[in-house]
Design an enzyme around this catalytic site. Structure first.
Site, mmCIF file in Angstrom:
data_model
loop_
_atom_site.group_PDB
_atom_site.id
_atom_site.type_symbol
_atom_site.label_atom_id
_atom_site.label_comp_id
_atom_site.label_asym_id
_atom_site.label_seq_id
_atom_site.Cartn_x
_atom_site.Cartn_y
_atom_site.Cartn_z
ATOM 1 N N TYR A 23 35.474 46.136 38.082
ATOM 2 C CA TYR A 23 34.612 46.341 39.248
ATOM 3 C C TYR A 23 34.037 47.747 39.364
ATOM 4 O O TYR A 23 33.214 47.999 40.241
ATOM 5 C CB TYR A 23 35.390 46.005 40.529
ATOM 6 C CG TYR A 23 35.865 44.582 40.554
ATOM 7 C CD1 TYR A 23 34.974 43.528 40.738
ATOM 8 C CD2 TYR A 23 37.212 44.276 40.370
ATOM 9 C CE1 TYR A 23 35.412 42.214 40.747
ATOM 10 C CE2 TYR A 23 37.657 42.966 40.385
ATOM 11 C CZ TYR A 23 36.755 41.947 40.574
ATOM 12 O OH TYR A 23 37.187 40.650 40.578
ATOM 13 N N HIS A 105 27.726 38.866 42.725
ATOM 14 C CA HIS A 105 29.043 39.253 42.209
ATOM 15 C C HIS A 105 28.895 40.490 41.341
ATOM 16 O O HIS A 105 28.005 40.543 40.485
ATOM 17 C CB HIS A 105 29.673 38.125 41.387
ATOM 18 C CG HIS A 105 29.883 36.894 42.206
ATOM 19 N ND1 HIS A 105 30.936 36.767 43.081
ATOM 20 C CD2 HIS A 105 29.143 35.765 42.317
ATOM 21 C CE1 HIS A 105 30.838 35.599 43.696
ATOM 22 N NE2 HIS A 105 29.755 34.979 43.257
#
Length: 154
Positions: A23, A105
């Protein structure tokens, strides 16, 4: 000026510390700052919210639907996190609220574990974007501006 809502779901409050190899090192505060700055460039105010609770996200989607009807909101950029793969309730909330949604996302969910490949959000969303990191939120905002129908105040 219409606004845009950016909703982030479970565990996105941990950005910057949770699996940085997946991430990145940017925090949720960085995401929110980027979104507000991009919204300003696009001529829209951006409100950012995050919750680890499905019901809270649903309530915000319902509120957004009412704001769209009033001509106050253009739509939602939604990163539902893991709820993407499990929540029929979020799907139904989006459909019921008739609010334009871009599903986003940070990671490429289709290159990850098989259980992340299915989205219950996608059939209700206007578009799906993934894998562009935190910077992709700005692109998702641009996409929403491009695809959301023009709104007139009721």
């Amino acid at each position: 000026m219409t606004s845009i809502l950016v909703l982030n779901g479970p565990n996105l409050n941990l950005l910057g510390t949770r699996e940085p190899a997946v991430y990145g090192h940017e925090t949720l505060a960085d995401v929110e700052r980027l979104c507000r700055e991009e919204g300003e460039r696009l001529g829209h105010a951006v409100a950012c919210r995050q919750s680890n609770h499905e019901g809270q996200l649903i309530d915000w989607i319902h509120e957004a639907g009412r704001a769209c009807v009033r001509g106050e909101l253009l739509g939602i950029v939604l990163n539902a996190g893991a709820l993407t793969h499990t929540s029929l309730a979020l799907h139904d909330a989006i459909k019921g609220a008739s609010v334009p949604v871009i599903e986003y996302h940070i990671s490429n969910v289709h290159a990850r574990e098989p259980f992340r490949h299915h989205s219950w959000i996608a059939p209700a969303a206007r578009a799906v974007m993934a894998g562009l990191g935190v910077a992709g939120y700005a692109l998702a905002l641009r996409a929403l501006v491009l695809v959301a129908p023009p709104r007139q105040a009721a």
